[in-house]
Design a protein around this motif. Structure first.
Motif, short mmCIF file in Angstrom:
data_model
loop_
_atom_site.label_atom_id
_atom_site.label_comp_id
_atom_site.label_asym_id
_atom_site.label_seq_id
_atom_site.Cartn_x
_atom_site.Cartn_y
_atom_site.Cartn_z
N MET A 105 45.25 65.01 12.70
CA MET A 105 45.23 66.08 13.72
C MET A 105 44.24 65.82 14.84
O MET A 105 44.25 66.51 15.87
N MET A 106 43.38 64.83 14.65
CA MET A 106 42.27 64.66 15.60
C MET A 106 42.71 64.30 17.01
O MET A 106 42.10 64.70 17.98
N ASP A 107 43.81 63.55 17.15
CA ASP A 107 44.27 63.19 18.50
C ASP A 107 44.88 64.40 19.22
O ASP A 107 45.01 64.41 20.43
N PHE A 108 45.26 65.40 18.46
CA PHE A 108 45.71 66.67 19.06
C PHE A 108 44.48 67.48 19.48
O PHE A 108 44.39 67.96 20.61
N LEU A 109 43.48 67.56 18.59
CA LEU A 109 42.31 68.39 18.89
C LEU A 109 41.46 67.80 20.01
O LEU A 109 40.98 68.51 20.89
N PHE A 110 41.26 66.47 19.99
CA PHE A 110 40.31 65.85 20.93
C PHE A 110 40.95 64.85 21.90
O PHE A 110 40.25 64.16 22.62
N GLY A 111 42.26 64.80 21.90
CA GLY A 111 42.93 63.82 22.76
C GLY A 111 42.85 62.43 22.16
O GLY A 111 42.28 62.22 21.09
N ARG A 112 43.45 61.50 22.86
CA ARG A 112 43.43 60.12 22.36
C ARG A 112 42.00 59.60 22.39
O ARG A 112 41.21 59.97 23.27
N PRO A 113 41.61 58.72 21.46
CA PRO A 113 40.23 58.25 21.41
C PRO A 113 39.82 57.54 22.71
O PRO A 113 40.62 56.83 23.31
N LEU A 114 38.57 57.75 23.09
CA LEU A 114 38.07 57.10 24.32
C LEU A 114 38.18 55.57 24.23
O LEU A 114 38.37 54.91 25.24
N THR A 115 38.04 55.05 23.04
CA THR A 115 38.14 53.58 22.89
C THR A 115 39.50 53.08 23.39
O THR A 115 39.63 51.95 23.81
N GLU A 116 40.51 53.95 23.34
CA GLU A 116 41.85 53.56 23.81
C GLU A 116 42.06 53.90 25.29
O GLU A 116 42.71 53.17 26.02
N THR A 117 41.51 55.04 25.70
CA THR A 117 41.84 55.51 27.07
C THR A 117 40.96 54.89 28.15
O THR A 117 41.29 54.99 29.33
N MET A 118 39.84 54.26 27.76
CA MET A 118 38.97 53.65 28.78
C MET A 118 39.71 52.61 29.60
O MET A 118 39.29 52.25 30.69
N VAL A 119 40.81 52.14 29.06
CA VAL A 119 41.57 51.11 29.77
C VAL A 119 42.09 51.63 31.12
O VAL A 119 42.33 50.86 32.04
#
Ligand code: SF4
Length: 241
Positions: free
Chosen positions: A209-223
């Motif tokens: 559920m965490m990607d729903f609560l907090f969005g996709r992880p920053l480690t992935e979206t920094m791109v």
């Protein structure tokens, strides 16, 4: 007699399945599955009940947070989103909607599919274009009433605001500001990772559920800031891409 029973057993599921597939097909849909393979839908206010009643469980959702780059399916362009987009996950690392059955070419939640899926007709896109940017469902609409967790989400959203991260990412190019920017991004990456583990552990929530609560992880979206995050042991390394 035995034969009749056997025939019923074998044929009935097939008929049922055909009716089900035809229901999905509609008069013009060829059930090619292209739309379901291009990514799950975003939710709108009208879909709220589907999530609240568990017809679409929240572990199958993820959030694209405000400011994150996302493909606008109507314009076909990448653009930062203006508000949360709550979406259905893909199968594994693919874009194919998790509820699409690629063997039988059916939607597994057909009777409860969200409004975008009902509106999308590839032979006539007027309806989807009309509703696409209207009344998006956000995390706030779904979670504001849940005091503890909503407070944590709001704090996370403020700290990990994409506009602020974009400013930090730009500072990486400046020799004087680079060191502080690196330290600030490192701190955010750690916070973003830890908050997910903490909430899953302490609140006993499904880690999915965490990607729903907090969005996709920053480690992935920094791109989206042209930065790839690599991890060696406990250390993050930011690599320009
Ligand atoms: S919910 Fe169903 S109709 Fe909508 S994209 Fe997924 S599989 Fe396709």
């Amino acid at each position: 007699m035995e034969k009749t029973i056997e025939t019923k057993r074998t044929i009935l599921p097939e008929i049922k399945s055909k009716i089900y597939r035809n229901k999905m097909a509609g008069p013009n849909c060829k059930r090619c599955g292209t739309c379901c393979r291009k990514g799950g839908p975003s939710f709108h206010l009208e879909d709220k009940g589907l999530i609240e009643t568990g017809k679409i469980p929240s572990k199958y959702l993820y959030t694209i947070r405000k400011g994150e780059l996302a493909l606008d399916n109507v314009t076909g362009r990448l653009a930062p989103v203006k508000t949360d987009l709550v979406k259905i996950r893909g199968i594994g690392i693919t874009w194919t909607c998790i509820f699409y059955d690629p063997i039988q070419y059916i939607c597994k939640i057909y009777d409860h599919r969200p409004v975008e899926c009902r509106a999308l007709k590839c032979w006539d896109t007027r309806e989807i274009e009309r509703i696409y940017n209207e009344e998006r469902l956000t995390r706030k609409d779904l979670l504001e009433g849940f005091g503890g967790i909503w407070d944590i989400i709001e704090t996370h959203q403020k700290r990990c605001d994409y506009h602020k991260i974009g400013v930090l990412a730009a500072r990486l190019k400046s020799e004087e500001a680079q060191k502080d920017a690196l330290a600030a991004i490192d701190e955010l990456l750690r916070y973003d990772k830890e908050i997910r583990s903490l909430v899953a552990e302490k609140a006993g929530m499904d880690p999915d559920m965490m990607d729903f609560l907090f969005g996709r992880p920053l480690t992935e979206t920094m791109v989206m800031f042209r930065i790839k995050v690599e991890m060696t042991g406990e250390k993050y390394r930011l690599v320009p891409v």
